[in-house]
Scaffold this motif. Sequence first.
Motif, mmCIF file in Angstrom:
data_model
loop_
_atom_site.group_PDB
_atom_site.id
_atom_site.type_symbol
_atom_site.label_atom_id
_atom_site.label_comp_id
_atom_site.label_asym_id
_atom_site.label_seq_id
_atom_site.Cartn_x
_atom_site.Cartn_y
_atom_site.Cartn_z
ATOM 1 N N PRO A 170 0.831 -1.216 0.000
ATOM 2 C CA PRO A 170 0.000 0.000 0.000
ATOM 3 C C PRO A 170 0.862 1.262 0.000
ATOM 4 C CG PRO A 170 -0.818 -1.598 1.590
ATOM 5 C CD PRO A 170 0.508 -2.109 1.111
ATOM 6 N N PHE A 171 0.284 2.386 -0.415
ATOM 7 C CA PHE A 171 1.019 3.631 -0.598
ATOM 8 C C PHE A 171 0.960 4.546 0.625
ATOM 9 C CE2 PHE A 171 0.344 2.077 -4.805
ATOM 10 C CZ PHE A 171 1.356 2.583 -5.597
ATOM 11 N N LEU A 172 -0.163 4.582 1.344
ATOM 12 C CA LEU A 172 -0.403 5.647 2.316
ATOM 13 C C LEU A 172 -0.047 5.299 3.752
ATOM 14 C CD1 LEU A 172 -3.842 7.128 1.120
ATOM 15 C CD2 LEU A 172 -1.525 7.862 0.531
ATOM 16 N N ILE A 173 0.458 4.105 4.000
ATOM 17 C CA ILE A 173 0.802 3.717 5.365
ATOM 18 C C ILE A 173 1.813 4.700 5.945
ATOM 19 C CG2 ILE A 173 1.862 1.949 6.791
ATOM 20 C CD1 ILE A 173 -0.796 1.063 5.761
ATOM 21 N N ARG A 174 1.542 5.208 7.158
ATOM 22 C CA ARG A 174 2.494 6.135 7.775
ATOM 23 C C ARG A 174 3.002 5.658 9.128
ATOM 24 N NH1 ARG A 174 0.409 11.926 8.453
ATOM 25 N NH2 ARG A 174 -0.621 11.569 6.469
ATOM 26 N N SER A 175 2.402 4.631 9.734
ATOM 27 C CA SER A 175 2.907 4.113 11.002
ATOM 28 C C SER A 175 2.811 2.594 11.009
ATOM 29 C CB SER A 175 2.139 4.693 12.191
ATOM 30 O OG SER A 175 0.827 4.193 12.236
ATOM 31 N N GLY A 176 3.699 1.958 11.795
ATOM 32 C CA GLY A 176 3.750 0.514 11.821
ATOM 33 C C GLY A 176 2.464 -0.128 12.299
ATOM 34 N N GLN A 177 1.769 0.513 13.255
ATOM 35 C CA GLN A 177 0.553 -0.091 13.805
ATOM 36 C C GLN A 177 -0.614 -0.047 12.821
ATOM 37 O OE1 GLN A 177 0.655 2.579 17.134
ATOM 38 N NE2 GLN A 177 -1.232 3.600 16.517
ATOM 39 N N GLN A 178 -0.466 0.677 11.706
ATOM 40 C CA GLN A 178 -1.503 0.701 10.677
ATOM 41 C C GLN A 178 -1.331 -0.407 9.644
ATOM 42 O OE1 GLN A 178 -0.787 4.607 9.104
ATOM 43 N NE2 GLN A 178 -2.333 5.567 10.388
ATOM 44 N N GLU A 179 -0.159 -1.003 9.578
ATOM 45 C CA GLU A 179 0.171 -1.893 8.468
ATOM 46 C C GLU A 179 -0.657 -3.173 8.434
ATOM 47 O OE1 GLU A 179 4.122 -2.920 7.391
ATOM 48 O OE2 GLU A 179 4.890 -0.998 8.053
ATOM 49 N N GLY A 180 -0.854 -3.777 9.590
ATOM 50 C CA GLY A 180 -1.577 -5.034 9.587
ATOM 51 C C GLY A 180 -0.715 -6.178 9.108
ATOM 52 N N LEU A 181 -1.120 -6.813 8.010
ATOM 53 C CA LEU A 181 -0.512 -8.055 7.570
ATOM 54 C C LEU A 181 0.461 -7.830 6.414
ATOM 55 C CD1 LEU A 181 -3.829 -10.077 7.576
ATOM 56 C CD2 LEU A 181 -1.920 -10.496 9.131
ATOM 57 N N SER A 182 1.547 -8.568 6.441
ATOM 58 C CA SER A 182 2.423 -8.643 5.287
ATOM 59 C C SER A 182 1.721 -9.439 4.182
ATOM 60 C CB SER A 182 3.728 -9.343 5.673
ATOM 61 O OG SER A 182 4.426 -9.802 4.542
ATOM 62 N N PHE A 183 2.109 -9.196 2.940
ATOM 63 C CA PHE A 183 1.513 -9.960 1.843
ATOM 64 C C PHE A 183 1.813 -11.447 1.980
ATOM 65 C CE2 PHE A 183 1.463 -12.034 -2.240
ATOM 66 C CZ PHE A 183 0.330 -11.536 -2.859
ATOM 67 N N VAL A 184 3.017 -11.789 2.417
ATOM 68 C CA VAL A 184 3.457 -13.181 2.426
ATOM 69 C C VAL A 184 2.775 -13.950 3.554
ATOM 70 C CG1 VAL A 184 5.447 -14.716 2.568
ATOM 71 C CG2 VAL A 184 5.674 -12.473 1.479
ATOM 72 N N ASN A 185 2.080 -15.021 3.207
ATOM 73 C CA ASN A 185 1.421 -15.898 4.174
ATOM 74 C C ASN A 185 2.365 -17.041 4.522
ATOM 75 O OD1 ASN A 185 -0.162 -17.830 5.516
ATOM 76 N ND2 ASN A 185 -2.018 -17.154 4.472
ATOM 77 N N SER A 186 2.881 -17.043 5.748
ATOM 78 C CA SER A 186 3.889 -18.028 6.152
ATOM 79 C C SER A 186 3.367 -19.458 6.107
ATOM 80 C CB SER A 186 4.394 -17.704 7.564
ATOM 81 O OG SER A 186 4.960 -16.418 7.619
#
Length: 821
Positions: free
Chosen positions: A181-197
């Motif tokens: 995503p483009f607009l993320i500005r803080s780590g707590q907003q990110e949620g999940l990485s694309f890669v599913n372990s």
Amino acid sequence: MRDFSFFIPLFLLLSISSFCQEASLQGLVLDENEVPIPGANIKFNTSGTQTNSNGYYFLKIPANQKNTLQITYVGFKNIEVIIPEMEEGQQEELNFVLKTDIEQIGTVVINGNRNTRVEGVTTISPETIRKIPGANAGVENLLKSLPGVSSNNELSSQYGVRGGNYDENLVYVNEIEVYRPFLIRSGQQEGLSFVNSDMVRKVDFSAGGFQAKYGDKLSSVLDITYRRPVDFGASLDASFLGGSASIEDASKNGKFSGIAGIRYRDNSLFVNAKETETNYKPRFADIQTYLTYQFTDKFELSFLGNIAVNQYEYEPITRQTNFGTLSDPQALVIYYEGQEKDQYETYFGAFKSTYKVSENYTAKLIASTYNTQEQEHFDILAQYNLGEVNTDIGGENVGEVEFTEGVGSQLSHARNDLDALIINIQHLGTIKEGDHQINYGVKYTHEDIRDRIREYEIIDSAGFSIRPSSIELKNDQPYNSYDAPITPYTSIRATNSTQIDRFQAFAQWSYKTVIGKAETWFNAGVRTHTWNISGDNIESNTQQVFSPRAQFAIQPDWKKNMIFRVSGGLYYQPPMYKELRDYTGAVIPEVKAQKSTHIVIGNDYSFKIKGRPFSLVSEAYYKNLTDVNTYTIENVRIRYSANNNAVAYAYGLDLRLNGEFVPGTESWVSFSYLKTEENIDNRGYIARPTDQRLKFAVLFQDYIPAIPALKFYLNMVYNTGLPGGSPSYVDPYDYQTRLRDYRRADTGFSYVFKDRNSNYPEGHWLERFKELSVGFEIFNLFDNQNSITNTFVRDVYSKTFYSVPNYLSPRVFNLKIGMKF
């Protein structure tokens, strides 16, 4: 009582004789893609062993006789081979490849990890990824423990590599490039990485000097391969941070296979533990699937799909941060009004067809679409008090602010909306002829970005509205009234509709040979990238770059197993949309591709200690960068100047010692030294925002010998402080300060009730599980106060600014359960 003492010497003699009449085998068990298989069975007669988590085995067999070995693993065809007579004490290395088709397999491959060693690629075990604790567990969690990789935010999956920023890393899943995503500005907003372990089969990572077949970025490549199932399986994991589930299966004829995973993440456990009291409602969820169908022996079609919906609702109430020294304790108290509502929805789909034209030629066609719809809406009023703290230990008001020294307020407003559509179509080809291999590819990309920015910030400190530092107005109060209108401290208003068309192509040649008695490996290639930028109210602009790259590796005929490598080339990073947008929100189509002349010299030394495998990997590197697009970092938000007004350099040393410190487990210790500086507008060199000088990291796995089912995991990182402890408006040449050092240790304990090697009678409650474990995790074990940025407030009496650290998460406890069926 009978006297058996006579038999004791005879028993010892027979034992010694038996021991001396043994030979030993060791090696790897791999799948068709040369990925190690953990838990594979190697048997002869009634004895045998299993491979460890790295696919490694060690087996003693009788000497001076033929032995029949059986290698088996669920979902793969068995191997049965006859081992010729071996002499007493003789040691041999035999590696085996298990396949899923009906082809009879003989032996073997020598040095199954050769390709990654000569290419300077780090391979990470998927099982290690799933086991190691972290606030944001997954592939990126382990990357941060590798040398050269840095991140000072445990809630973020973003990382910098060897002086590069978060936007300089390539990520591929099954040869398909994925985006963030483009607009993320803080780590707590990110949620999940694309890669599913849960779906990962193989992880390769290169920190620099990578081949021409990879795209145009300056720093690193993360190459993920998802599993192709061979039978039914399911998994379920749950914890206080959320949960995940996956299911996989294959048809009876083996032509169709599919795996799907769903995840949910809730960061409130970390946010609620912070100093800011909030009403916080995070909803991070995604679903992924990977499907394959083999129409014929030559043609296969696969699909990779992902839907992610991240909703972030944040309503801060109060915050108190204590700082200063024991002799002069200070506190910042903030009362909030308002809320933030963000939403990020991403949709991704890709088809990949593979056609084996002949034994020597394979062709692939990949088509993918990525769409992200993002909104960032907030209105938050923060009113602060800065004052002295009561230090009367035992008193009723200890820790509270007694005397106010500064007051002020800040109003932040945003109505930012972005919709981006990225379409790719790509053709890849591989031609093999003896020891020669040629890879080529062509790719077309269309990017359509529609962006609306409405953002401002008004700051009032000690009763005065603070204007932008770029506006100079005379203020001689109280002699004359100050009647100029209130101006926002920052204000961005822009509406952009931008289209970018890209044409990329590459060709590379690889060759293996022997010079004298030394094995050598060559790789040389070139990339070309042409892009055109157009859109509303901007003039169309077209640019083109060429990127030659090369690698060379040699393994001398020494007793010590060593490989020496050198790689490098001319690397370009044509600008993505974020890099085209300047501080005012305007798109600058003339922005050039950043350029880096890159050289890496490395050594890979493999050895054994007490029969267990170890390796010491060392790399020294140097980057000379021109046409640098300077930027600032606030938390994880990057803002570019979009003017190519700087040159820069980076150099450093990376070391990693990894192996079985404890038998059957993989652990490592890493060290990095980095220095990177930039020269903006020819004013002299200063530290770049990513100048992370020193890093130490330890990743350790262990178990209790008396209770092998009780596992222990440790993930520990120390980074020296990054530049970034300065107000965002100041000239970086006048204000070079750093954040405090980053120190963090995450640990986990797990009790394994059942694994794949356990057998229980029918009807037992554990019989239905393939694996079952319960774990307990402690994040930030030593409760270190790490900070990501500083807040600057004004003291009304001394007329000075205080830097108040914005702390990351404190010590947090978590419970989890994992099961496979």
